[in-house]
Motif scaffolding. Structure first.
Motif, PDB file in Angstrom:
ATOM      1  N   ALA A  71      -1.490  -8.560 -17.810  1.00 28.79           N
ATOM      2  CA  ALA A  71      -0.141  -8.054 -17.554  1.00 28.79           C
ATOM      3  C   ALA A  71       0.747  -9.182 -17.055  1.00 28.79           C
ATOM      4  CB  ALA A  71      -0.189  -6.931 -16.523  1.00 28.79           C
ATOM      5  N   ASP A  72       2.035  -9.041 -17.281  1.00 21.92           N
ATOM      6  CA  ASP A  72       2.992  -9.976 -16.708  1.00 21.92           C
ATOM      7  C   ASP A  72       4.324  -9.246 -16.537  1.00 21.92           C
ATOM      8  OD1 ASP A  72       4.337  -9.957 -19.172  1.00 21.92           O
ATOM      9  OD2 ASP A  72       3.367 -11.784 -19.863  1.00 21.92           O
ATOM     10  N   GLY A  73       5.305  -9.941 -15.957  1.00 21.96           N
ATOM     11  CA  GLY A  73       6.593  -9.295 -15.759  1.00 21.96           C
ATOM     12  C   GLY A  73       7.598 -10.163 -15.048  1.00 21.96           C
ATOM     13  N   GLN A  74       8.824  -9.691 -15.017  1.00 22.38           N
ATOM     14  CA  GLN A  74       9.930 -10.352 -14.341  1.00 22.38           C
ATOM     15  C   GLN A  74      10.476  -9.409 -13.276  1.00 22.38           C
ATOM     16  OE1 GLN A  74      10.749 -13.554 -15.386  1.00 22.38           O
ATOM     17  NE2 GLN A  74       9.080 -13.370 -16.890  1.00 22.38           N
ATOM     18  N   GLN A  75      10.979  -9.985 -12.196  1.00 23.31           N
ATOM     19  CA  GLN A  75      11.508  -9.182 -11.082  1.00 23.31           C
ATOM     20  C   GLN A  75      10.511  -8.103 -10.673  1.00 23.31           C
ATOM     21  OE1 GLN A  75      14.503  -9.988  -9.408  1.00 23.31           O
ATOM     22  NE2 GLN A  75      14.069 -11.787 -10.691  1.00 23.31           N
ATOM     23  N   VAL A  76       9.331  -8.567 -10.339  1.00 22.76           N
ATOM     24  CA  VAL A  76       8.225  -7.673  -9.996  1.00 22.76           C
ATOM     25  C   VAL A  76       8.283  -7.315  -8.516  1.00 22.76           C
ATOM     26  CG1 VAL A  76       5.716  -7.467  -9.871  1.00 22.76           C
ATOM     27  CG2 VAL A  76       6.782  -8.634 -11.815  1.00 22.76           C
ATOM     28  N   VAL A  77       8.252  -6.039  -8.223  1.00 32.43           N
ATOM     29  CA  VAL A  77       8.371  -5.553  -6.851  1.00 32.43           C
ATOM     30  C   VAL A  77       6.981  -5.408  -6.232  1.00 32.43           C
ATOM     31  CG1 VAL A  77       9.199  -3.708  -5.346  1.00 32.43           C
ATOM     32  CG2 VAL A  77      10.500  -4.350  -7.389  1.00 32.43           C
ATOM     33  N   LEU A  78       6.694  -6.259  -5.261  1.00 31.60           N
ATOM     34  CA  LEU A  78       5.421  -6.164  -4.536  1.00 31.60           C
ATOM     35  C   LEU A  78       5.504  -5.102  -3.457  1.00 31.60           C
ATOM     36  CD1 LEU A  78       2.615  -7.127  -3.634  1.00 31.60           C
ATOM     37  CD2 LEU A  78       3.734  -8.953  -2.347  1.00 31.60           C
ATOM     38  N   ALA A  79       6.607  -5.054  -2.751  1.00 36.10           N
ATOM     39  CA  ALA A  79       6.775  -4.083  -1.659  1.00 36.10           C
ATOM     40  C   ALA A  79       8.252  -3.745  -1.527  1.00 36.10           C
ATOM     41  CB  ALA A  79       6.250  -4.670  -0.358  1.00 36.10           C
TER      42      ALA A  79
ATOM     43  N   LEU B  33       0.489   0.200 -10.394  1.00 32.08           N
ATOM     44  CA  LEU B  33       0.635  -1.249 -10.460  1.00 32.08           C
ATOM     45  C   LEU B  33       2.064  -1.595 -10.031  1.00 32.08           C
ATOM     46  CD1 LEU B  33      -1.199  -2.119 -13.796  1.00 32.08           C
ATOM     47  CD2 LEU B  33      -2.114  -2.128 -11.462  1.00 32.08           C
ATOM     48  N   PRO B  34       2.311  -2.840  -9.583  1.00 35.32           N
ATOM     49  CA  PRO B  34       3.654  -3.193  -9.109  1.00 35.32           C
ATOM     50  C   PRO B  34       4.745  -2.915 -10.138  1.00 35.32           C
ATOM     51  CG  PRO B  34       2.079  -4.899  -8.516  1.00 35.32           C
ATOM     52  CD  PRO B  34       1.347  -3.950  -9.415  1.00 35.32           C
ATOM     53  N   SER B  35       5.866  -2.417  -9.673  1.00 35.15           N
ATOM     54  CA  SER B  35       7.010  -2.160 -10.553  1.00 35.15           C
ATOM     55  C   SER B  35       7.481  -3.453 -11.184  1.00 35.15           C
ATOM     56  CB  SER B  35       8.149  -1.529  -9.736  1.00 35.15           C
ATOM     57  OG  SER B  35       9.305  -1.370 -10.517  1.00 35.15           O
TER      58      SER B  35
ATOM     59  N   GLN C 271       0.831  -1.203   0.000  1.00 34.33           N
ATOM     60  CA  GLN C 271       0.000   0.000   0.000  1.00 34.33           C
ATOM     61  C   GLN C 271       0.867   1.256   0.000  1.00 34.33           C
ATOM     62  OE1 GLN C 271      -2.526   0.467   3.443  1.00 34.33           O
ATOM     63  NE2 GLN C 271      -3.770   2.057   2.471  1.00 34.33           N
ATOM     64  N   THR C 272       1.913   1.229   0.813  1.00 35.82           N
ATOM     65  CA  THR C 272       2.808   2.381   0.889  1.00 35.82           C
ATOM     66  C   THR C 272       3.614   2.545  -0.397  1.00 35.82           C
ATOM     67  OG1 THR C 272       3.032   2.128   3.283  1.00 35.82           O
ATOM     68  CG2 THR C 272       4.722   3.423   2.161  1.00 35.82           C
ATOM     69  N   THR C 273       4.123   1.424  -0.918  1.00 35.43           N
ATOM     70  CA  THR C 273       4.954   1.454  -2.125  1.00 35.43           C
ATOM     71  C   THR C 273       4.222   2.055  -3.310  1.00 35.43           C
ATOM     72  OG1 THR C 273       6.234  -0.482  -1.411  1.00 35.43           O
ATOM     73  CG2 THR C 273       6.235   0.022  -3.768  1.00 35.43           C
ATOM     74  N   GLU C 274       2.966   1.643  -3.521  1.00 40.08           N
ATOM     75  CA  GLU C 274       2.206   2.104  -4.682  1.00 40.08           C
ATOM     76  C   GLU C 274       1.250   3.250  -4.354  1.00 40.08           C
ATOM     77  OE1 GLU C 274       3.098   1.199  -7.494  1.00 40.08           O
ATOM     78  OE2 GLU C 274       4.372  -0.474  -6.886  1.00 40.08           O
ATOM     79  N   ASN C 275       1.308   3.746  -3.124  1.00 35.73           N
ATOM     80  CA  ASN C 275       0.470   4.876  -2.709  1.00 35.73           C
ATOM     81  C   ASN C 275      -1.011   4.588  -2.952  1.00 35.73           C
ATOM     82  OD1 ASN C 275       0.024   7.449  -1.633  1.00 35.73           O
ATOM     83  ND2 ASN C 275       0.087   8.431  -3.653  1.00 35.73           N
ATOM     84  N   LEU C 276      -1.466   3.435  -2.489  1.00 37.14           N
ATOM     85  CA  LEU C 276      -2.847   3.015  -2.681  1.00 37.14           C
ATOM     86  C   LEU C 276      -3.739   3.583  -1.586  1.00 37.14           C
ATOM     87  CD1 LEU C 276      -2.233  -0.773  -3.481  1.00 37.14           C
ATOM     88  CD2 LEU C 276      -2.458   1.126  -5.102  1.00 37.14           C
ATOM     89  N   THR C 277      -5.002   3.873  -1.937  1.00 44.64           N
ATOM     90  CA  THR C 277      -5.935   4.413  -0.960  1.00 44.64           C
ATOM     91  C   THR C 277      -6.389   3.340   0.026  1.00 44.64           C
ATOM     92  OG1 THR C 277      -7.749   4.018  -2.525  1.00 44.64           O
ATOM     93  CG2 THR C 277      -6.774   6.214  -2.510  1.00 44.64           C
ATOM     94  N   GLU C 278      -6.427   2.085  -0.415  1.00 42.78           N
ATOM     95  CA  GLU C 278      -6.825   0.981   0.449  1.00 42.78           C
ATOM     96  C   GLU C 278      -5.730  -0.074   0.502  1.00 42.78           C
ATOM     97  OE1 GLU C 278     -10.582  -0.723  -0.509  1.00 42.78           O
ATOM     98  OE2 GLU C 278     -11.626   1.200  -0.632  1.00 42.78           O
ATOM     99  N   LYS C 279      -5.638  -0.753   1.640  1.00 40.10           N
ATOM    100  CA  LYS C 279      -4.640  -1.805   1.772  1.00 40.10           C
ATOM    101  C   LYS C 279      -5.051  -3.017   0.942  1.00 40.10           C
ATOM    102  CE  LYS C 279      -4.097  -4.081   5.696  1.00 40.10           C
ATOM    103  NZ  LYS C 279      -3.688  -4.366   7.104  1.00 40.10           N
ATOM    104  N   PRO C 280      -4.172  -3.515   0.080  1.00 36.43           N
ATOM    105  CA  PRO C 280      -4.524  -4.678  -0.734  1.00 36.43           C
ATOM    106  C   PRO C 280      -4.552  -5.948   0.110  1.00 36.43           C
ATOM    107  CG  PRO C 280      -2.222  -4.134  -1.034  1.00 36.43           C
ATOM    108  CD  PRO C 280      -2.803  -3.042  -0.189  1.00 36.43           C
TER     109      PRO C 280
END
Length: 233
Positions: A224-232, A204-206, A38-47
């Motif tokens: 969407a998909d990706g490699q080395q995806v940063v969740l937090a 969305l996650p980096s 939530q902090t990393t992506e500046n989300l209004t609600e906690k995922p």
């Protein structure tokens, strides 16, 4: 027999304690990861973060979690031109490494789906544009219907626009064809400036990249998909 029975009871108790400790630890880890996401992506609600697999503690000892799921709702993606709200986002992250007391989480790979409603696409569209379902197509393209009131024209003008991914983080709506009344006057560029538009999906996650779009009667789904995806972090 008495000794064997005692040993069996001890083993059962230890097993129960291990399961309890495992479930308590995984809940703590999920909550911390959700707070950091939530902090990393500046989300209004906690995922919601769900660490799959059992036992959790043995996965931690191995240094990597097999599967982590994340779900988020009501993501406001502000691109500087307006807010494109993402109704929901769900992703599966594979090979997740936690560090810094679960404050940082990076996945080897991930895949997910972002869902956007037509109401939210309309809010993010240029002024006067209404976005709605364009119906099914035989060629596999994703179409939506754009309606607008053009100055000097009594009735609303409607066109079918193709939705596609144009950058790793953006979608584009571009009219397939324009009304002949405008093309005959050489107004193609002018009309396109009013109805074609591109919007990024932020927060969305980096490491996640948009790959494809499909339409439904309720909205559009963006894969969407990706490699080395940063969740937090």
């Amino acid at each position: 027999m008495r000794v064997a029975r005692i040993v069996l009871i001890v083993v059962v108790i230890v097993g129960i304690l291990f399961v309890v400790a495992d479930r308590v630890t995984v809940r703590v880890a999920q909550n911390k990861a959700a707070e950091r996401a939530q902090t990393t992506e500046n989300l209004t609600e906690k995922p919601k973060v769900s660490i799959e697999g059992f036992p959790f503690l043995t996965q931690v000892l191995s240094g990597k979690l097999d599967d982590v799921k994340i779900s988020a709702k009501d993501i406001a993606a502000d691109d500087g031109q307006g807010v494109l709200r993402i109704d929901s986002f769900h992703a599966d992250l594979h090979g997740v490494k936690f560090s810094d007391s679960y404050r940082r989480a990076v996945a080897d790979s991930a895949d997910g789906i972002a869902f956007l409603t037509y109401a939210d696409l309309t809010k993010a569209a240029p002024d006067g544009i209404t976005v709605s379902y364009g119906g099914p197509t035989k060629d596999g393209k994703t179409l939506v219907k754009l309606s607008a009131q053009v100055p000097g024209i009594a009735n609303k003008v409607s066109v079918l626009s193709e939705v596609s991914v144009v950058r790793p983080d953006s979608i584009r709506l571009r009219a397939q064809t324009l009304p002949k009344a405008f093309t005959a006057l050489g107004l193609d560029d002018e009309i396109r400036r009013q109805i074609d538009f591109t919007r990024p999906l932020t927060h969305l996650p980096s490491g996640i990249s948009l790959t494809s779009v499909t339409s439904t009667p309720d909205g559009i789904s963006v894969a969407a998909d990706g490699q080395q995806v940063v969740l937090a972090r």
